[in-house]
Every structure is written in C-alpha cells, then in structure tokens.
Scaffold this motif. Sequence first.
Motif, short mmCIF file in Angstrom:
data_model
loop_
_atom_site.label_atom_id
_atom_site.label_comp_id
_atom_site.label_asym_id
_atom_site.label_seq_id
_atom_site.Cartn_x
_atom_site.Cartn_y
_atom_site.Cartn_z
N ASP A 88 0.81 -1.22 0.00
CA ASP A 88 0.00 0.00 0.00
C ASP A 88 0.85 1.27 0.00
OD1 ASP A 88 -2.35 -1.52 0.02
OD2 ASP A 88 -2.37 -1.61 2.21
N GLY A 89 1.98 1.22 -0.69
CA GLY A 89 2.84 2.40 -0.78
C GLY A 89 3.58 2.75 0.49
N LYS A 90 3.66 1.81 1.43
CA LYS A 90 4.35 2.06 2.71
C LYS A 90 5.31 0.91 3.01
CE LYS A 90 0.62 4.59 4.95
NZ LYS A 90 -0.25 4.65 6.11
#
Length: 78
Positions: free
Chosen positions: A61-63
């Motif tokens: 999730d982009g993290k």
Amino acid sequence: MKDLEFEHKSSLSRLEAADQLAALAVALKDGGRAELQLGPGKLSLQIPHELQTEIEVEVGDGKMELEIELKWSTAQGE
C-alpha cells in the motif's frame, strides 16, 4: 492478561529516530538500563543480559514498515 501496556506514536525526523535507537543501543551495550524520552515523558527499562529479538519488514500500500521487537522474561530468577 498483560500487567502493563504502553504505546507511543509520533512523527520523527531520521535524526530524532536515530537518537532514540542510539539511546537504546547504549543501554543494551553498557549495562541494560534504558531511559527513553518519549514525548513529554521518559520510559525507564531494565534490560537483562539475554533476550529474544524479532525483525519484521512489511511492504504494501505504498508504505514500508520495519518492526524491531525485543522480548525478555520479567520472572524472578530467569
């Protein structure tokens, strides 16, 4: 049932995060007494000679999350 649970979340610069980790590293190397400044308060821990560690990395999730966990017994005589 847990005897105590404490959680502190904050946004830190890399330098501030490094300072917190350095304080913990000094305690692990030099006698086991850790004093960590967490927001307005201070957390004091006595860390024994032997402990268990776990390092976990999660990406999604982009993290990215890096979790470093230290565990030890609080039972007397262990």
